[in-house]
Scaffold this motif. Structure first.
Motif: not given
Ligand SMILES: Cc1cc2nc3c(=O)[nH]c(=O)nc-3n(C[C@H](O)[C@H](O)[C@H](O)COP(=O)(O)OP(=O)(O)OC[C@H]3O[C@@H](n4cnc5c(N)ncnc54)[C@H](O)[C@@H]3O)c2cc1C
Length: 346
Positions: A168-178, A128-141
């Motif tokens: 966690l290591p891959s989650a942290l890599r998504l956060i922008s350098d700034e 029942d969840i709104q999931i978008r597959f094949n959607s890799r997050v590349k970065g968050i700012v």
């Protein structure tokens, strides 16, 4: 003829809550939010839900390749699971596993599994969840009071709050350098969690495995840590299909080798414990297989200009149970926050 240029909204779509990852933590979080009247968007890199709870088909066999079973020690998890048991999606598998020589461990707490596999259990949670597959997050700012997520380098999604559930290591890599630089010390507790790699092989046999009931055994010969017979487990009716897990040392020592080559060596080592020959094998490696330490909290919140939550199996009790409890706790915190925000706005 004059062409009308389509105006793109500056930041694409906008969601109140975006969850990164549809593993057990992300699914549990999304479920809890739905129960609380919030409809998050879940972005999942792969084409199916479950993350490290994965069931694969190979050469006529069906294999639980990652997680094999789960414990239910916590009341909140039991409550979460009850619907799955009632719906026939999960069942108790055993109260103990023998070692490979057949010596049983003393019967203790129940271990549960998905009736049609661990991946099918995750898929039932995802329904029942709104999931978008094949959607890799590349970065968050960070924006002014929001987060902008880039998905596969093109799509841009705006979110009031983000819940990250990837290791966690891959989650942290998504956060922008700034943002990483600005959040600095706030991220420190998360940067200290490292993960051990895991390696698994899905192997087809030309006859019965000879494994003792309940169809899985702990091994510790240096290379192999676990062998499970998916036919005895009940998820591979048409083929003799065993899952072989490497020890941590083997996975680490063969980390530079292509996964298939390392998997073949693992399969050779496992052959000594099997009554029939391996006829084909499929390997899978997880760079972030298992957290080496568990944080003594249920989730983590970084208060920036917009909230950023972290959940997953590095929290709570670890493993599947910890991942689910962590997802539930983060979802409850997000719900409380959203309720407070809407009460202030009224
Ligand atoms: C070989 C193996 C055997 C195991 N055996 C057991 C067991 O028997 N019992 C047990 O309890 N636990 C077991 N575990 C651990 C268990 O699988 C995990 O603890 C649990 O599944 C973790 O769930 P999670 O949601 O925290 O993370 P994950 O399952 O890793 O989910 C994270 C999700 O995020 C997605 N993702 C990652 N990056 C992005 C991105 N940038 N954008 C979008 N999506 C992204 C991933 O594709 C994944 O679906 C095992 C693990 C392994 C690898």
């Amino acid at each position: 003829m004059r062409r009308i240029r389509q105006q793109q909204p500056p930041h694409g779509e906008h969601h109140s809550v975006v969850i990164i990852g549809a593993g057990m933590a992300g699914l549990a979080a999304a479920h809890t939010m739905l129960d609380n009247g919030i409809s998050p968007l879940v972005l999942e890199a792969e084409s199916q839900p479950g993350g490290r709870c994965v069931t694969v088909a190979h050469d006529g066999g069906v294999f639980d390749l990652g997680a094999q079973f789960f414990t239910v020690r916590d009341a909140a998890f039991r409550q979460f699971l009850e619907n799955r048991l009632d719906a026939g999606q999960a069942r108790e598998w055993t109260r103990g596993f023998p070692d490979i020589s057949g010596v049983s461990e003393l019967a203790s707490h129940p271990r549960y599994c998905g009736v049609a596999g661990m991946g099918a259990l995750a898929a039932s949670l995802a329904r029942d969840i709104q999931i978008r597959f094949n959607s890799r997050v590349k970065g968050i700012v960070e924006g002014r009071a929001c987060w902008f997520l880039t998905v596969d380098n093109s799509e841009r999604i705006k979110a009031d709050m983000v819940l990250m559930t990837s290791p966690l290591p891959s989650a942290l890599r998504l956060i922008s350098d700034e943002n990483t630089w600005r959040m600095g010390a706030l991220l420190l507790p998360l940067t200290g969690v490292s993960y051990a790699p895991r390696l698994a092989v899905a192997a087809i046999l030309d006859g019965p495995s000879g494994l003792p009931a309940p169809g899985a055994a702990r091994v510790d010969d240096g290379a192999v840590s676990w062998i499970a017979d998916n036919k005895i487990k009940g998820i591979s009716p048409d083929a003799f299909a065993v899952t072989i897990h490497a020890t941590r040392a083997f996975a680490e020592n063969h980390g530079d080798m292509p996964a298939d080559a390392a998997g073949n060596l693992l399969a050779e080592a496992a052959a000594a414990f099997l009554e029939s020959d391996i006829t084909s094998a499929l390997s899978r490696r997880w760079e972030h297989g298992a957290p080496e330490s568990i944080l003594q909290r249920d989730y983590y919140l970084v208060e920036g200009r917009a909230p950023l939550y972290f959940a997953g199996d590095a929290f709570s009790r670890g493993q599947i149970e910890g991942a689910v409890l962590s997802g539930i706790a983060a979802a409850n915190a997000i719900t409380t926050r959203l309720s407070a925000t809407s009460a202030t706005a009224e």
